[in-house]
Motif scaffolding. Structure first.
Motif, PDB file in Angstrom:
ATOM      1  N   PRO A  56       0.832  -1.209   0.000  1.00  0.00           N
ATOM      2  CA  PRO A  56       0.000   0.000   0.000  1.00  0.00           C
ATOM      3  C   PRO A  56       0.868   1.260   0.000  1.00  0.00           C
ATOM      4  O   PRO A  56       1.843   1.343   0.744  1.00  0.00           O
ATOM      5  N   GLN A  57       0.497   2.203  -0.839  1.00  0.00           N
ATOM      6  CA  GLN A  57       1.234   3.456  -0.910  1.00  0.00           C
ATOM      7  C   GLN A  57       0.548   4.586  -0.152  1.00  0.00           C
ATOM      8  O   GLN A  57       1.166   5.612   0.131  1.00  0.00           O
ATOM      9  N   ARG A  58      -0.741   4.417   0.141  1.00  0.00           N
ATOM     10  CA  ARG A  58      -1.496   5.434   0.873  1.00  0.00           C
ATOM     11  C   ARG A  58      -2.077   4.783   2.129  1.00  0.00           C
ATOM     12  O   ARG A  58      -3.019   3.991   2.051  1.00  0.00           O
ATOM     13  N   ILE A  59      -1.481   5.121   3.276  1.00  0.00           N
ATOM     14  CA  ILE A  59      -1.840   4.484   4.533  1.00  0.00           C
ATOM     15  C   ILE A  59      -2.540   5.503   5.429  1.00  0.00           C
ATOM     16  O   ILE A  59      -2.010   6.592   5.676  1.00  0.00           O
ATOM     17  N   ALA A  60      -3.722   5.144   5.880  1.00  0.00           N
ATOM     18  CA  ALA A  60      -4.485   6.029   6.757  1.00  0.00           C
ATOM     19  C   ALA A  60      -4.398   5.535   8.196  1.00  0.00           C
ATOM     20  O   ALA A  60      -4.505   4.339   8.463  1.00  0.00           O
ATOM     21  N   LEU A  61      -4.221   6.462   9.112  1.00  0.00           N
ATOM     22  CA  LEU A  61      -4.213   6.186  10.545  1.00  0.00           C
ATOM     23  C   LEU A  61      -5.379   6.949  11.145  1.00  0.00           C
ATOM     24  O   LEU A  61      -5.524   8.153  10.913  1.00  0.00           O
ATOM     25  N   ALA A 119     -12.376   7.667   4.236  1.00  0.00           N
ATOM     26  CA  ALA A 119     -12.425   7.293   2.821  1.00  0.00           C
ATOM     27  C   ALA A 119     -12.029   8.452   1.915  1.00  0.00           C
ATOM     28  O   ALA A 119     -11.506   8.243   0.813  1.00  0.00           O
ATOM     29  N   ALA A 120     -12.250   9.683   2.374  1.00  0.00           N
ATOM     30  CA  ALA A 120     -11.924  10.854   1.561  1.00  0.00           C
ATOM     31  C   ALA A 120     -10.438  10.939   1.249  1.00  0.00           C
ATOM     32  O   ALA A 120     -10.035  11.566   0.259  1.00  0.00           O
ATOM     33  N   ALA A 121      -9.611  10.299   2.068  1.00  0.00           N
ATOM     34  CA  ALA A 121      -8.170  10.298   1.833  1.00  0.00           C
ATOM     35  C   ALA A 121      -7.749   9.275   0.778  1.00  0.00           C
ATOM     36  O   ALA A 121      -6.577   9.203   0.422  1.00  0.00           O
ATOM     37  N   LYS A 122      -8.698   8.459   0.304  1.00  0.00           N
ATOM     38  CA  LYS A 122      -8.442   7.424  -0.700  1.00  0.00           C
ATOM     39  C   LYS A 122      -7.290   6.501  -0.289  1.00  0.00           C
ATOM     40  O   LYS A 122      -6.317   6.310  -1.036  1.00  0.00           O
ATOM     41  N   PRO A 123      -7.382   5.914   0.896  1.00  0.00           N
ATOM     42  CA  PRO A 123      -6.285   5.067   1.377  1.00  0.00           C
ATOM     43  C   PRO A 123      -6.279   3.689   0.709  1.00  0.00           C
ATOM     44  O   PRO A 123      -7.316   3.172   0.304  1.00  0.00           O
ATOM     45  N   ASP A 124      -5.096   3.109   0.629  1.00  0.00           N
ATOM     46  CA  ASP A 124      -4.954   1.719   0.193  1.00  0.00           C
ATOM     47  C   ASP A 124      -5.185   0.773   1.364  1.00  0.00           C
ATOM     48  O   ASP A 124      -5.516  -0.393   1.163  1.00  0.00           O
ATOM     49  N   VAL A 125      -4.994   1.277   2.574  1.00  0.00           N
ATOM     50  CA  VAL A 125      -5.223   0.492   3.784  1.00  0.00           C
ATOM     51  C   VAL A 125      -5.415   1.456   4.944  1.00  0.00           C
ATOM     52  O   VAL A 125      -4.868   2.571   4.939  1.00  0.00           O
TER      53      VAL A 125
END
Length: 368
Positions: A56-61, A119-125
């Motif tokens: 994953p290149q876009r990780i949301a915390l 979801a607005a951040a378009k995360p991969d995980v």
């Protein structure tokens, strides 16, 4: 006659064939491109298998206690470039700006965030604490967003969850390095305390101080929390061990504190200055009646941006510091400020100049 003509025709065909352009070679398939990242599967804190086609290149915390998860994820050098959301810090000072120069560009999420905001951040995980599975995890998965659960609550969970994050970030080597750093220091403490009898272990009391809405309260942790583990591993006997405890911090009154009659008392504060809290308590006549206060054994738990008692990456500093306070004779060469300097250098790549600029001025608690 016929045979001569046939022979002449064959010779002519051979001559013409020799003069013709050579036939193009039969094309062969091009070598298959080596994939830059192979698919992989991780097993999260809830025992779920989560499969990714590529790292994953876009990780949301997100979610509650996200600050503590963020500090763990940022132990990996690639985290600042791949983290797309950050949670709201609830402990006063914010450490993330020190280790992420691009923190202002990240989407900031409230503690009680909803799935749509994440979801607005378009995360991969999305990485979440496991206790958020029902309230936030499932709604996110219903939006086809992969969720990986972590705990990062106990030393054992730290080892497991570091390996998981290392897989997600494609950096298992770093996960092993960090795990070895922690284990080496835990081993150093336990080895130094080998042979300690129960009589040699002080009765210790850890109290979390709050003054929300102007109401002062003191709280003790559950037996399964890292604070209790820390008190025991550092060579103390938790005075609250036999109390009726809840699932979270349990409020106690001063009468109970006095009844426990601890040899040493440590005050924890996640908001405000813990040094100021201890100063006020020492000046309080009711607290002055406590044996620990009379013997000058009331301490402010060490902290920098965040307190060292909690399941933040700093717990290893908290364990080392507490062991040195409880049993200074067993740690004659302990230099806790040097330990902190080494920690921030090896864990967050902060050199001496950065330590002196960002960490040193924020060190509080009973530090030599």
């Amino acid at each position: 006659m016929f045979s001569k003509r046939l022979i002449l025709s064959l010779v002519l065909v051979l001559i013409l064939s020799a003069c013709a352009a050579p036939a193009a070679p039969t094309p062969t398939a091009a070598p298959a491109a080596t994939p830059t990242a192979a698919g992989f599967t991780v097993t999260d804190a809830l025992g779920r298998s989560v499969t990714f086609a590529s790292p994953p290149q876009r990780i949301a915390l997100a979610g509650r206690a996200v600050t503590l998860v963020t500090d763990a994820v940022y132990l990996f050098p690639s985290a600042p470039d791949r983290t797309v959301t950050l949670g709201k810090n609830t402990q006063g000072k914010d450490f993330v700006p020190v280790i992420d120069p691009n923190h202002e560009s990240k989407l900031k999420l409230e503690t009680q965030v909803g799935p749509e905001q994440v979801a607005a951040a378009k995360p991969d995980v999305v990485l979440l604490k496991s206790y958020l599975a029902e309230t936030l995890g499932k709604p996110l998965e219903s939006l086809s967003i992969p969720v990986v659960y972590v705990d990062f609550e106990t030393p054992e969970q730290y080892q497991r969850d570091l390996a998981t994050v290392g897989q997600i970030l494609g950096d298992p080597t770093r996960a092993k390095q960090v795990s070895a750093f922690y284990q080496e220091r835990v081993d150093r403490v336990t080895q130094a305390l080998t042979g300690l009898s129960e009589d040699q272990k002080p009765r210790v009391l850890l109290l979390y101080y709050t003054d929300k809405d102007g109401t002062v309260a003191f709280n003790v942790p559950p037996l399964g929390w890292i604070q209790t583990w820390m008190a025991q591993t550092a060579g103390g006997r938790p005075a609250w061990k036999d109390a009726q405890l809840g699932q979270g911090w349990t409020k106690v009154n001063l009468e109970q504190v006095a009844a426990w009659d601890a040899d040493q008392i440590y005050i924890i504060a996640y908001a405000g200055s813990v040094d100021d809290v201890v100063k006020r308590l020492k000046a309080d006549p009711q607290w002055q009646a406590l044996r620990a206060v009379k013997q000058n054994k009331l301490y402010a738990f060490a902290a920098d941006y965040y307190s060292w008692d909690q399941p933040d990456t700093r717990w290893i500093l908290g364990l080392t510091w507490l062991a040195g306070k409880l049993h200074p004779e067993r740690f004659p060469d302990l230099n806790i400020q040097q330990e902190a300097r080494t920690f921030f250098k090896e864990m967050y790549n902060l050199d001496d100049a950065a330590f002196e600029k960002y960490i040193q001025p924020n060190l509080v608690g009973d530090l030599p």
